[in-house]
Motif scaffolding. Structure first.
Motif, PDB file in Angstrom:
ATOM      1  N   LEU A  30      -0.600  -1.850  17.995  1.00  0.00           N
ATOM      2  CA  LEU A  30      -0.649  -1.879  16.086  1.00  0.00           C
ATOM      3  C   LEU A  30      -1.482  -3.200  16.102  1.00  0.00           C
ATOM      4  CD1 LEU A  30      -0.272  -1.474  13.523  1.00  0.00           C
ATOM      5  CD2 LEU A  30       1.447  -2.948  13.286  1.00  0.00           C
ATOM      6  N   LEU A  31      -1.660  -4.253  16.742  1.00  0.00           N
ATOM      7  CA  LEU A  31      -2.728  -5.535  16.844  1.00  0.00           C
ATOM      8  C   LEU A  31      -3.977  -5.106  17.378  1.00  0.00           C
ATOM      9  CD1 LEU A  31      -0.520  -7.849  18.728  1.00  0.00           C
ATOM     10  CD2 LEU A  31      -1.409  -7.993  16.206  1.00  0.00           C
ATOM     11  N   ASP A  32      -3.716  -3.585  17.990  1.00  0.00           N
ATOM     12  CA  ASP A  32      -5.399  -3.525  18.555  1.00  0.00           C
ATOM     13  C   ASP A  32      -6.243  -2.805  17.483  1.00  0.00           C
ATOM     14  OD1 ASP A  32      -7.536  -2.894  20.282  1.00  0.00           O
ATOM     15  OD2 ASP A  32      -6.711  -1.292  21.193  1.00  0.00           O
ATOM     16  N   ARG A  33      -5.255  -1.853  17.162  1.00  0.00           N
ATOM     17  CA  ARG A  33      -5.478  -1.103  15.451  1.00  0.00           C
ATOM     18  C   ARG A  33      -6.359  -1.799  14.396  1.00  0.00           C
ATOM     19  NH1 ARG A  33      -4.407   4.089  13.734  1.00  0.00           N
ATOM     20  NH2 ARG A  33      -3.413   4.169  15.235  1.00  0.00           N
ATOM     21  N   ILE A  34      -5.742  -2.967  13.709  1.00  0.00           N
ATOM     22  CA  ILE A  34      -5.681  -3.736  13.081  1.00  0.00           C
ATOM     23  C   ILE A  34      -6.596  -5.234  12.997  1.00  0.00           C
ATOM     24  CG2 ILE A  34      -3.060  -3.460  11.550  1.00  0.00           C
ATOM     25  CD1 ILE A  34      -2.093  -5.890  12.081  1.00  0.00           C
ATOM     26  N   SER A  35      -6.967  -5.720  14.620  1.00  0.00           N
ATOM     27  CA  SER A  35      -7.961  -6.277  14.663  1.00  0.00           C
ATOM     28  C   SER A  35      -9.299  -5.319  15.063  1.00  0.00           C
ATOM     29  CB  SER A  35      -7.518  -6.721  16.045  1.00  0.00           C
ATOM     30  OG  SER A  35      -7.770  -6.088  17.011  1.00  0.00           O
ATOM     31  N   THR A  75     -14.739   7.512   8.563  1.00  0.00           N
ATOM     32  CA  THR A  75     -14.040   8.213   8.724  1.00  0.00           C
ATOM     33  C   THR A  75     -12.417   8.647   9.132  1.00  0.00           C
ATOM     34  OG1 THR A  75     -15.068  10.231   7.366  1.00  0.00           O
ATOM     35  CG2 THR A  75     -12.873  10.941   8.760  1.00  0.00           C
ATOM     36  N   GLN A  76     -12.611   8.600  10.770  1.00  0.00           N
ATOM     37  CA  GLN A  76     -11.870   8.011  11.370  1.00  0.00           C
ATOM     38  C   GLN A  76     -10.942   6.771  11.379  1.00  0.00           C
ATOM     39  OE1 GLN A  76     -13.713   7.792  14.924  1.00  0.00           O
ATOM     40  NE2 GLN A  76     -13.458   9.420  15.660  1.00  0.00           N
ATOM     41  N   THR A  77     -11.209   5.772  10.971  1.00  0.00           N
ATOM     42  CA  THR A  77     -10.630   4.138  10.750  1.00  0.00           C
ATOM     43  C   THR A  77      -9.762   4.811   8.853  1.00  0.00           C
ATOM     44  OG1 THR A  77     -12.842   2.599  11.254  1.00  0.00           O
ATOM     45  CG2 THR A  77     -10.779   2.022  10.064  1.00  0.00           C
ATOM     46  N   LEU A 119      -5.402   4.075   9.094  1.00  0.00           N
ATOM     47  CA  LEU A 119      -5.327   3.046   8.031  1.00  0.00           C
ATOM     48  C   LEU A 119      -3.766   4.306   7.354  1.00  0.00           C
ATOM     49  CD1 LEU A 119      -8.453   0.750   6.560  1.00  0.00           C
ATOM     50  CD2 LEU A 119      -5.712   0.833   8.489  1.00  0.00           C
ATOM     51  N   GLU A 120      -4.283   5.503   6.926  1.00  0.00           N
ATOM     52  CA  GLU A 120      -3.504   5.697   6.078  1.00  0.00           C
ATOM     53  C   GLU A 120      -2.293   6.857   7.457  1.00  0.00           C
ATOM     54  OE1 GLU A 120      -3.851  10.502   3.343  1.00  0.00           O
ATOM     55  OE2 GLU A 120      -5.378  10.294   4.698  1.00  0.00           O
ATOM     56  N   ARG A 121      -2.178   6.827   8.321  1.00  0.00           N
ATOM     57  CA  ARG A 121      -1.552   6.964   9.458  1.00  0.00           C
ATOM     58  C   ARG A 121      -0.435   6.347   9.030  1.00  0.00           C
ATOM     59  NH1 ARG A 121      -0.788   7.242  15.483  1.00  0.00           N
ATOM     60  NH2 ARG A 121       0.662   9.057  15.755  1.00  0.00           N
ATOM     61  N   ASP A 122      -1.106   4.880   9.195  1.00  0.00           N
ATOM     62  CA  ASP A 122      -0.266   3.972   9.665  1.00  0.00           C
ATOM     63  C   ASP A 122       0.723   3.388   8.270  1.00  0.00           C
ATOM     64  OD1 ASP A 122      -0.608   3.022  12.292  1.00  0.00           O
ATOM     65  OD2 ASP A 122      -2.064   1.925  11.786  1.00  0.00           O
ATOM     66  N   GLY A 123       0.318   4.104   7.252  1.00  0.00           N
ATOM     67  CA  GLY A 123       0.626   3.150   5.808  1.00  0.00           C
ATOM     68  C   GLY A 123       0.233   2.491   5.163  1.00  0.00           C
ATOM     69  N   LEU A 124      -0.656   2.364   5.717  1.00  0.00           N
ATOM     70  CA  LEU A 124      -1.731   0.887   4.705  1.00  0.00           C
ATOM     71  C   LEU A 124      -2.646   1.355   3.601  1.00  0.00           C
ATOM     72  CD1 LEU A 124      -2.672  -0.633   7.727  1.00  0.00           C
ATOM     73  CD2 LEU A 124      -0.863  -1.514   6.871  1.00  0.00           C
ATOM     74  N   LEU A 170       2.269  -2.073   2.062  1.00  0.00           N
ATOM     75  CA  LEU A 170       2.243  -2.447   3.230  1.00  0.00           C
ATOM     76  C   LEU A 170       0.487  -3.359   3.412  1.00  0.00           C
ATOM     77  CD1 LEU A 170       3.864  -2.564   5.206  1.00  0.00           C
ATOM     78  CD2 LEU A 170       3.370  -0.699   6.800  1.00  0.00           C
ATOM     79  N   GLY A 171      -0.441  -2.323   3.034  1.00  0.00           N
ATOM     80  CA  GLY A 171      -1.427  -2.108   3.121  1.00  0.00           C
ATOM     81  C   GLY A 171      -1.970  -4.040   2.266  1.00  0.00           C
ATOM     82  N   LEU A 172      -1.048  -4.349   0.908  1.00  0.00           N
ATOM     83  CA  LEU A 172      -1.469  -5.279   0.551  1.00  0.00           C
ATOM     84  C   LEU A 172      -0.702  -6.649   0.837  1.00  0.00           C
ATOM     85  CD1 LEU A 172      -0.448  -3.835  -3.372  1.00  0.00           C
ATOM     86  CD2 LEU A 172      -2.613  -4.756  -2.493  1.00  0.00           C
ATOM     87  N   SER A 173       0.593  -6.184   1.898  1.00  0.00           N
ATOM     88  CA  SER A 173       0.993  -7.197   2.657  1.00  0.00           C
ATOM     89  C   SER A 173       0.365  -7.595   3.581  1.00  0.00           C
ATOM     90  CB  SER A 173       2.044  -6.828   3.244  1.00  0.00           C
ATOM     91  OG  SER A 173       1.992  -6.089   4.184  1.00  0.00           O
TER      92      SER A 173
END
Length: 147
Positions: free
Chosen positions: A29-34, A82-84, A88-93, A113-116
């Motif tokens: 998750l850290l890898d994805r959001i960074s 598109t991939q990103t 983000l949709e898959r992670d619920g953000l 969750l994305g707002l957080s």
């Protein structure tokens, strides 16, 4: 021997998340959001992009169309955007909303969750913009010293 319920097991696993441990799923998750595109997309959807006339105050989270995001994120390829967005949709953000118009309208918006997460990402973007000159000066000093 006491039995453990499924909820108790989930709570125990959650309490054991430690990103310093190699097998911890929070590392992925850290890898994805960074990722830079994730940071910029979350900042844009959270109101960090250029406001459009009639959108209200800058800084207000709002839905954006794919084309708006593409224009705002200079240098992002269609494939990467598109991939990103899908990840983000898959992670619920973010949520993706399709409106049946001609042509079809697709918009993206932050979930709770994305707002957080968006405020932190917006802060990271702001920090990078504020301290870029200092970082560049430090790089130059280091490179001259090492060379």
């Amino acid at each position: 021997m006491a039995t453990t319920t499924a909820a108790q097991k989930r709570a125990q696993v959650k309490a054991e998340y430690d990103a310093f441990v190699a097998a911890c799923p929070s590392r992925k998750l850290l890898d994805r959001i960074s990722n830079k595109w994730v940071t910029l997309i979350l900042a844009a959807l959270g109101g960090g992009g250029s406001p459009q006339p009639g959108d209200g105050c800058a800084g207000e989270p709002r839905a954006m169309r794919y084309s708006e995001l593409s224009r705002l994120l200079a240098g992002v390829s269609q494939k990467m955007l598109t991939q990103t967005l899908r990840s983000l949709e898959r992670d619920g953000l973010i949520t993706r909303t399709v409106t049946p118009t001609v042509p079809v309208t697709v918009s993206y918006e932050l979930t709770d969750l994305g707002l957080s997460l968006h405020q932190m990402m917006r802060g990271l973007k702001s920090w990078a913009e504020t301290y870029m000159d200092e970082v560049l000066a430090n790089r130059e000093t280091y490179d001259n010293r090492v060379a």
